[in-house]
Scaffold this motif. Structure first.
Motif, short mmCIF file in Angstrom:
data_model
loop_
_atom_site.label_atom_id
_atom_site.label_comp_id
_atom_site.label_asym_id
_atom_site.label_seq_id
_atom_site.Cartn_x
_atom_site.Cartn_y
_atom_site.Cartn_z
N ALA A 113 0.75 -1.26 0.06
CA ALA A 113 0.01 -0.26 -0.22
C ALA A 113 0.82 1.20 -0.08
O ALA A 113 0.62 2.25 -0.79
CB ALA A 113 -1.01 0.01 1.22
N VAL A 114 1.95 1.20 0.71
CA VAL A 114 2.49 2.48 0.92
C VAL A 114 3.63 2.69 -0.48
O VAL A 114 3.67 3.67 -0.88
CB VAL A 114 3.88 1.98 1.99
N LEU A 151 -3.81 5.13 -9.89
CA LEU A 151 -4.60 4.31 -10.57
C LEU A 151 -5.97 4.84 -11.06
O LEU A 151 -6.63 5.59 -10.53
CB LEU A 151 -5.03 3.25 -9.49
N ARG A 195 2.54 1.63 -3.17
CA ARG A 195 1.56 2.20 -4.45
C ARG A 195 1.17 3.52 -4.08
O ARG A 195 1.37 4.27 -5.11
CB ARG A 195 0.23 1.41 -4.18
N ARG A 196 1.06 4.11 -2.92
CA ARG A 196 0.60 5.47 -2.79
C ARG A 196 2.00 6.44 -3.16
O ARG A 196 1.72 7.73 -3.47
CB ARG A 196 0.34 5.65 -1.34
#
Lengths: 380, 245
Positions: free
Chosen positions: B80-81, B89, B83-84
């Motif tokens: 998650a980290v 997206l 990705r952000r």
């Protein structure tokens, strides 16, 4: 941002908000009702039982190395909201027979011994006394008679007018009660007591205190422990029969309300958990999106629990008001007394409701963290 | 000269319980600044491959290396980290939070990345011509407007890679054009784009088309339409590691 999200997500689905808040309000109302009833019944029964008189006695500890410090007892008793009466006992001779003469302040003594049956009245001034039924029978005494007590070589003699005869059914029937300071404290001239009678005078003065401690056996035990810890040279012992009676009644009330509270808590958690878990399913994509945008699992869990706790807060406040109103009705119609809103009940209701909400939220969190964002966000 | 791949998928397969194979030994290298279109019929594995690239899913076999990090070895929070910090997206169904305004939806992505900044979020919305609808809820926006908010949200943290799953799938022609323009501008800025699409027009805008069929990469095609063998990478870059052909 989180606060804004919490607020908006809560009001976004008014039906869900209404349902969860109603459940939590009902939970808080019932918790408030039972908590208020328990607290108020305890308080009022303790007050009523206090009217029955002493439930413990404090006396110098048997093996205490130091002299008893009565000031500590009174200070601790005040802290425990207990009533007390200090009594000084000295054995004197009446018509050649040894009799225990007890000096005490009339007011506190009356508070500790409301159960005495008195023929006549209690002594109110110096020079008057109340005679135990056994002493009166043995020495053929009646209200209005004079009573002369010889203190042996130590203190001369004192004369009292009998104002009443007491009947208690216990050892007090063998005693004479006078107003405090009614016993001479300094050695006076010797009286005409025979050497044989002098020998029958037992021991030195003895001081003890009668106590009416709220909270039944637990309250007495707490006070006893505090005194032991303070090293005041005093020991507190309960009057078992009275305490068992108090304890039995209070324990039944506590148990009943405790069971009801546990049932309310459990049912609320179960009911709300199912609702929250199903709500998580309807919000599966929203939760998956949060994960896709980079929210950690802890953030998602915190958000869901905070959301439910927010509902719990609203429900708790509303439920407290409703529960207090219900408790007042129960107080009036069942116990024939008035129950007032209590801060303790408020704290219990709010804590219980937020806990229920958080527990239900946790059930939702478990389901939320099992969601697969990859599957839920796909377009195929 | 060979550049370092920003995305390097090595023999990645994805099988679901019950034996369904969504991806079968797919390998793909994407260079920084490249625009790659993943094309194929429904169920061909485009979205599955995108999910492997953004770390929302893990391969059953093989490796997915993005910016030098192996996504398959990352835990959910680490993913998650990552990705952000690195990805934007874009979804076919937009996936905007329904109770937040357009502006708040963009600020939410900022919140997860670092700190919500209203001014920056407004600028991002303005860059997709949505500055006049910032206070509207998603339900008050058209599909094209929602998609532009979704793109603004994807861009707000200045990601190195933009992954888009059927970004024009729910749009009318006029809105499709706007999305094409935005993606063209992003590519011109040097961002790396991987776009799964059915839309031939959008595919044609990409620098390279990767075709998938039944979970397998069938061939690659340059944007000009010249079909090449699936094993050949663009501009002479080997598509597969040695021994995978």
């Amino acid at each position: 941002m989180l606060r804004r999200m919490l607020f908006k997500s809560s009001i976004h689905r008014p039906g869900v908000l209404l349902w969860t808040t109603l459940t939590l309000t009902l939970c808080a109302a019932l918790v408030t009702l039972f908590a208020t009833t328990t607290l108020q019944v305890n308080r009022k029964m303790t007050g009523a039982l206090a009217e029955l008189g002493a439930n413990a006695v404090a006396a110098p500890a048997r093996h205490a190395g130091s002299r008893p410090v009565w000031a500590v007892l009174f200070s601790e008793a005040r802290e425990a909201h207990a009533r007390s009466a200090l009594l000084h006992l000295r054995v004197g001779l009446v018509k050649g027979l040894p009799v225990a003469v007890v000096a005490a302040r009339p007011g506190p003594l009356a508070m500790m011994t409301p159960y005495w049956r008195i023929t006549g009245r209690r002594p109110e001034s110096a020079g008057t006394c109340l005679v135990g039924a056994r002493v009166a029978r043995r020495l053929t005494l009646a209200p209005g008679d004079s009573l002369k007590v010889a203190w042996g070589t130590a203190g001369g003699a004192s004369s009292y007018r009998i104002t009443g005869i007491l009947s208690s059914g216990d050892e007090d029937d063998g005693r004479v009660f006078v107003k405090v300071f009614g016993i001479p404290s300094e050695v006076k001239t010797a009286t005409s007591v025979s050497p044989a009678a002098e020998k029958r005078l037992k021991g030195p003065d003895f001081t003890y205190a009668l106590l009416s401690v709220p909270g039944g056996a637990r309250g007495v035990a707490r006070l006893a422990a505090t005194l032991r810890a303070s090293d005041a040279g005093l020991a507190v012992n309960p009057f078992r029969q009275i305490l068992y009676g108090e304890g039995a009644v209070l324990n039944k009330v506590d148990l009943l309300c405790g069971l009801a509270l546990a049932a309310v808590f459990l049912l609320s958690v179960l009911g709300l958990s199912a609702a929250v878990a199903s709500r998580v399913l309807t919000r599966a994509r929203e939760i998956s999106l949060l994960r896709a945008l980079g929210a950690k699992r802890r953030w998602v869990a915190g958000f869901l629990v905070a959301e439910m706790s927010f509902h719990g807060l609203i429900g708790g406040l509303a439920g407290f008001c409703i529960g207090t109103w219900m408790a007042q009705g129960v107080g009036r119609h069942v116990f024939e007394t008035s129950f007032s809103p209590s801060p303790e009940a408020f704290a219990v209701a709010l804590t219980a409701t937020v806990l229920v909400a958080a527990a239900a939220g946790a059930a939702g969190v478990r389901r939320a963290l099992k969601l697969d964002p990859g599957v839920l966000l796909r377009s195929e | 000269m060979t550049k370092t791949a920003i995305i390097d998928v090595r023999d990645a397969s994805k099988a679901y319980p019950g034996g369904v194979k969504a991806l079968d030994a797919v390998s793909l290298r994407v260079e920084p600044g490249e625009w790659v279109a993943l094309m194929g019929a429904s169920g061909s594995g485009k979205t599955t491959l995108l999910n492997l690239l953004d770390g929302l899913d893990k391969p059953s076999n093989g490796e997915v290396i993005v910016l030098g990090r192996d996504l398959s070895s990352m835990g959910p929070d680490e993913g998650a980290v990552f990705r952000r910090e690195n990805m934007g997206l874009v979804f076919q169904q937009f996936h905007l939070i329904p109770y937040l305004t357009a502006l708040e939806n963009v600020m939410l992505a900022q919140h997860f990345h670092s700190m919500a900044d209203r001014k920056e979020a407004l600028e991002a919305l303005a860059s997709v011509q949505m500055d006049h609808r910032v206070r509207h809820l998603p339900s008050q926006l058209s599909g094209g407007e929602q998609q532009r908010v979704c793109i603004a949200r994807a861009l707000i943290n200045d990601p190195k890679i933009i992954l888009a799953d059927e970004p024009t799938g729910n749009l009318d022609e006029a809105n499709e054009r706007k999305v094409f323009e935005i993606f063209g501008a992003l590519h011109a800025q040097g961002r790396t784009l991987v776009v799964a699409t059915h839309d031939r027009e959008l595919g044609a805008l990409a620098g390279r088309i990767v075709r998938l069929q039944h979970g397998r990469m069938v061939h690659r095609q340059a944007s000009g339409g010249a079909v090449r063998d699936a094993s050949a990478g663009p501009a002479g870059i080997p598509a597969f590691p040695a021994g995978t052909r």
